[in-house]
Design an enzyme around this catalytic site. Structure first.
Site, short mmCIF file in Angstrom:
data_model
loop_
_atom_site.label_atom_id
_atom_site.label_comp_id
_atom_site.label_asym_id
_atom_site.label_seq_id
_atom_site.Cartn_x
_atom_site.Cartn_y
_atom_site.Cartn_z
N TRP A 159 0.82 -1.21 0.00
CA TRP A 159 0.00 0.00 0.00
C TRP A 159 0.85 1.26 0.00
CZ3 TRP A 159 1.85 2.50 4.09
CH2 TRP A 159 2.37 1.73 5.14
N ASN A 160 2.16 1.16 0.28
CA ASN A 160 2.89 2.40 0.54
C ASN A 160 3.24 3.21 -0.71
OD1 ASN A 160 4.89 0.54 -0.12
ND2 ASN A 160 6.40 1.47 1.23
N LYS A 183 -2.52 -8.10 -7.89
CA LYS A 183 -3.31 -8.08 -6.65
C LYS A 183 -2.77 -6.94 -5.79
CE LYS A 183 -3.36 -9.08 -2.73
NZ LYS A 183 -3.66 -7.93 -1.86
N PRO A 184 -3.49 -5.80 -5.79
CA PRO A 184 -3.00 -4.66 -5.00
C PRO A 184 -3.29 -4.84 -3.52
CG PRO A 184 -5.09 -4.10 -6.04
CD PRO A 184 -4.78 -5.51 -6.47
N GLY A 237 6.56 -6.36 -0.64
CA GLY A 237 5.86 -6.27 0.64
C GLY A 237 6.81 -6.63 1.76
N GLU A 259 10.75 -8.16 -3.49
CA GLU A 259 11.20 -6.85 -3.01
C GLU A 259 10.63 -6.71 -1.61
OE1 GLU A 259 13.17 -4.69 -4.47
OE2 GLU A 259 13.23 -5.45 -6.51
N CYS A 293 10.07 1.46 2.16
CA CYS A 293 11.03 0.37 2.43
C CYS A 293 12.43 0.95 2.48
CB CYS A 293 10.93 -0.69 1.35
SG CYS A 293 11.13 0.00 -0.30
N GLU A 390 11.34 -2.63 11.15
CA GLU A 390 10.96 -1.49 10.30
C GLU A 390 10.00 -0.61 11.08
OE1 GLU A 390 9.34 -3.51 6.69
OE2 GLU A 390 10.46 -1.96 5.66
N SER A 450 15.96 5.84 -5.39
CA SER A 450 15.03 5.25 -6.35
C SER A 450 15.13 5.96 -7.70
CB SER A 450 13.60 5.38 -5.84
OG SER A 450 13.52 4.84 -4.54
P1 NAD Z 1 2.49 -6.85 3.34
O1 NAD Z 1 3.57 -7.86 3.22
O2 NAD Z 1 1.62 -6.90 4.52
O3 NAD Z 1 1.53 -6.91 2.08
C1 NAD Z 1 2.02 -6.79 0.76
C2 NAD Z 1 1.00 -7.39 -0.19
O4 NAD Z 1 0.86 -8.79 0.10
C3 NAD Z 1 -0.40 -6.82 -0.06
O5 NAD Z 1 -1.00 -6.79 -1.34
C4 NAD Z 1 -1.10 -7.81 0.82
O6 NAD Z 1 -2.51 -7.82 0.65
C5 NAD Z 1 -0.50 -9.10 0.34
N1 NAD Z 1 -0.51 -10.20 1.30
C6 NAD Z 1 -0.51 -10.12 2.65
N2 NAD Z 1 -0.51 -11.36 3.18
C7 NAD Z 1 -0.51 -12.23 2.14
C8 NAD Z 1 -0.49 -13.64 2.04
N3 NAD Z 1 -0.47 -14.43 3.09
N4 NAD Z 1 -0.47 -14.18 0.81
C9 NAD Z 1 -0.47 -13.40 -0.29
N5 NAD Z 1 -0.49 -12.07 -0.26
C10 NAD Z 1 -0.50 -11.48 0.94
O7 NAD Z 1 3.23 -5.43 3.19
P2 NAD Z 1 2.56 -4.00 3.29
O8 NAD Z 1 2.24 -3.74 4.72
O9 NAD Z 1 1.50 -3.84 2.26
O10 NAD Z 1 3.78 -3.07 2.81
C11 NAD Z 1 4.80 -2.70 3.63
C12 NAD Z 1 6.00 -3.61 3.47
O11 NAD Z 1 6.40 -3.62 2.10
C13 NAD Z 1 7.20 -3.14 4.23
O12 NAD Z 1 7.84 -4.24 4.82
C14 NAD Z 1 8.08 -2.51 3.16
O13 NAD Z 1 9.45 -2.46 3.47
C15 NAD Z 1 7.81 -3.39 2.02
N6 NAD Z 1 8.14 -2.73 0.77
C16 NAD Z 1 9.25 -3.14 0.08
C17 NAD Z 1 9.62 -2.50 -1.09
C18 NAD Z 1 10.83 -2.92 -1.85
O14 NAD Z 1 10.93 -2.51 -3.01
N7 NAD Z 1 11.73 -3.70 -1.31
C19 NAD Z 1 8.83 -1.45 -1.57
C20 NAD Z 1 7.70 -1.06 -0.86
C21 NAD Z 1 7.37 -1.72 0.31
#
Ligand code: NAD
Length: 486
Positions: A159-160, A183-184, A237, A259, A293, A390, A450
């Site tokens: 979501w970020n 899948k957003p 994520g 990522e 991130c 984090e 970035s």
């Molecule tokens: P999250 O891991 O909770 O969710 C990410 C995505 O995965 C969402 O679409 C969510 O609905 C989905 N998801 C959650 N549980 C799932 C499951 N069991 N199976 C399949 N899909 C699932 O992360 P978030 O809270 O949305 O985002 C923040 C995190 O993302 C932070 O840890 C951040 O560092 C990371 N991030 C990394 C980068 C990068 O490029 N390395 C960029 C942006 C964010």
């Protein structure tokens, strides 16, 4: 749109986008999207089910052959049009991101420009996927290597950065000739749906891009990863969810790009240009209210300049205007949801329990919404949880160091390895330290790394693979080796 929120919301697509059509969820399910500035309902969105995921993969499979066979120049020009449309609609998109994510408008505008650039960059890269033809060392034959689309891709985004994390995947996937199901994140599905509308208007054929918001993300993504037609998962994520998905992907040996989370150190040597280091710290820490991130998570400052750096950083943070992201004067918006705000408050409290001191901020302001005050903490205990997790909020914990070796050891003392920041006027030291840091990226005298033209990604538990740059498209291509005699 800004003056007419109701009209703007009414105009947004809120169904699933499958095979070029807007459809409700098969079981009629919907979920709510909230305004982080107030906690109020914005709109409800169709909640994709396992059945819908099957339909989305059907559509991606049906479109795959023709899209892979579409001339690279045509694919590139469609991406270029998507860039132009995004740019033309930049202000509305920025307001939408700000509305559902909470980030301040300047951050949202920056995200739209960054996100659109992935379409432009990969529109250009679409015609530059190369192969090789060489004579085998034995001289007996030629070794021909082509690059073919990896196949149907499942893209899962956080979501970020609701626009940029989607375009950073869709751009290279389409350039490579793959079809996708996106899948957003459930907190921010509206931006992804708006992107589907833009891609359709740019000429992306039905089935090539499918967008499937889903609250039941575990089930829905798992079902797609167990469909033998799906060959690729690109996930952005948290490391925790990434680990789960790597296990899921193992069942069908699905190609994965990950990522994941970060825990960026921000190192300031005494010889640094402190003003420049403060400018960099403001970007690295405060962009998106710390919800990145790449956010500076731990400040390591050489002890002789630590007091001055801390004081001046606190003064800058104190001056920031906190408020709803969509308000023009806001510099720091609310965090995305209640859970995030509570987590930041808990990390700060436990750091204080372990001896840290607040020099500015430190709590949730007394107002509606998911806010946290811009905060600077000093005397943070090296074992404090706030340095190992984090934070994902506007909090800067500061630790001091005496030697270069100590700074490197502390910076590397984490399972994460996404990005690190180093400030020094001594270029030899800067490069030496950059080389020694265990991270996929380093900002050397820079608080922002970035760039769509550069390979973005992490080492250790921050990820696998790179997005952006020339290498980004390779994640969506498989080399095909043909041993040939002529
Ligand atoms: P999250 O891991 O909770 O969710 C990410 C995505 O995965 C969402 O679409 C969510 O609905 C989905 N998801 C959650 N549980 C799932 C499951 N069991 N199976 C399949 N899909 C699932 O992360 P978030 O809270 O949305 O985002 C923040 C995190 O993302 C932070 O840890 C951040 O560092 C990371 N991030 C990394 C980068 C990068 O490029 N390395 C960029 C942006 C964010």
């Amino acid at each position: 749109m800004a003056d007419n929120r109701a009209g703007f919301l009414a105009d947004l697509p809120t169904d699933l986008y499958i095979d070029g059509k807007w459809v409700p969820a098969a079981d009629g399910g919907r979920f709510d999207v909230l305004d982080p500035a107030t906690g109020d309902l914005l709109v409800s969105v169709a909640d994709g089910s396992v059945t819908d995921a099957g339909h989305a993969v059907d559509a991606a499979a049906a479109a795959a052959g023709e899209w892979a066979a579409t001339a690279p120049r045509v694919r590139g020009e469609i991406l270029r049009r998507a860039f132009e449309l995004m740019t033309a609609q930049a202000e509305d998109l920025a307001r939408l991101i700000s509305l559902e994510n909470g980030k301040a408008l300047p951050d949202a505008r920056g995200e739209v420009a960054y996100a659109a650039e992935f379409f432009r960059w990969y529109g250009e890269e679409a015609v530059r996927t190369t192969g090789t033809a060489v004579t085998a060392p034995s001289g007996a034959n030629k070794i021909l290597v082509l690059h073919q689309p990896v196949g149907i891709c499942v893209l899962v985004t956080p979501w970020n950065f609701p626009a940029a994390m989607a375009t950073r995947k869709i751009g290279p996937a389409l350039a490579a000739g793959c079809t996708v199901v996106l899948k957003p994140a459930s907190d921010t599905p509206l931006t992804a749906l708006a992107m589907a509308r833009i891609l359709e208007a740019a000429g992306v054929p039905p089935g090539v891009v499918n967008v499937l918001p889903a609250r039941r993300s575990g089930q829905v993504v798992s079902s797609m990863l167990h469909d033998p037609r799906v060959r690729k998962l690109s996930f952005t994520g948290s490391t925790e969810v990434g680990r789960t998905l790597l296990r899921e992907a193992a069942d069908m040996v699905v190609n994965t790009s990950m990522e994941l989370g970060g825990n960026a150190p921000f190192i300031v040597f005494a010889d640094a240009d402190l003003e420049a280091a403060l400018d960099g710290a403001m970007i690295a820490k405060m962009r998106n209210a710390g919800e990145a991130c790449t956010a500076a998570n731990r400040f390591y400052v050489e002890s002789s300049v630590a007091d001055e750096f801390s004081r001046r950083l606190a003064a800058r943070l104190e001056a920031l205007v906190v408020g709803p992201g969509t308000q023009e004067s806001t510099q720091v918006g609310p965090l995305v949801n209640e859970e995030s705000a509570t987590k930041v408050a808990d990390l700060v409290r436990s750091a204080l329990d372990e001896g840290a001191q607040i020099i500015t901020g430190g709590s949730r302001p007394d107002r509606m919404g998911f806010y946290f005050e811009p905060t600077v903490l000093v005397n943070v205990h090296p074992d404090a949880a706030i340095l190992s997790e984090e934070i994902f909020g506007p909090v800067a914990p500061i630790v001091t160091f005496e030697t270069e070796a100590e700074a490197i050891r502390q910076a590397n003392g984490t399972e994460y390895g996404l990005v690190a920041y180093v400030y020094t006027r001594d270029l030899a030291r800067g490069l030496r330290v950059s080389e020694a840091l265990e991270s996929g990226m380093v900002g050397l005298n820079r608080g922002l790394v970035s760039d769509p033209a550069a390979p973005f990604g992490g080492v250790k538990q921050s990820g696998i693979g790179r997005e952006g740059g020339h290498s980004g498209v390779l994640d969506y291509l498989e080399p095909k080796y043909i041993a040939v005699q002529w």
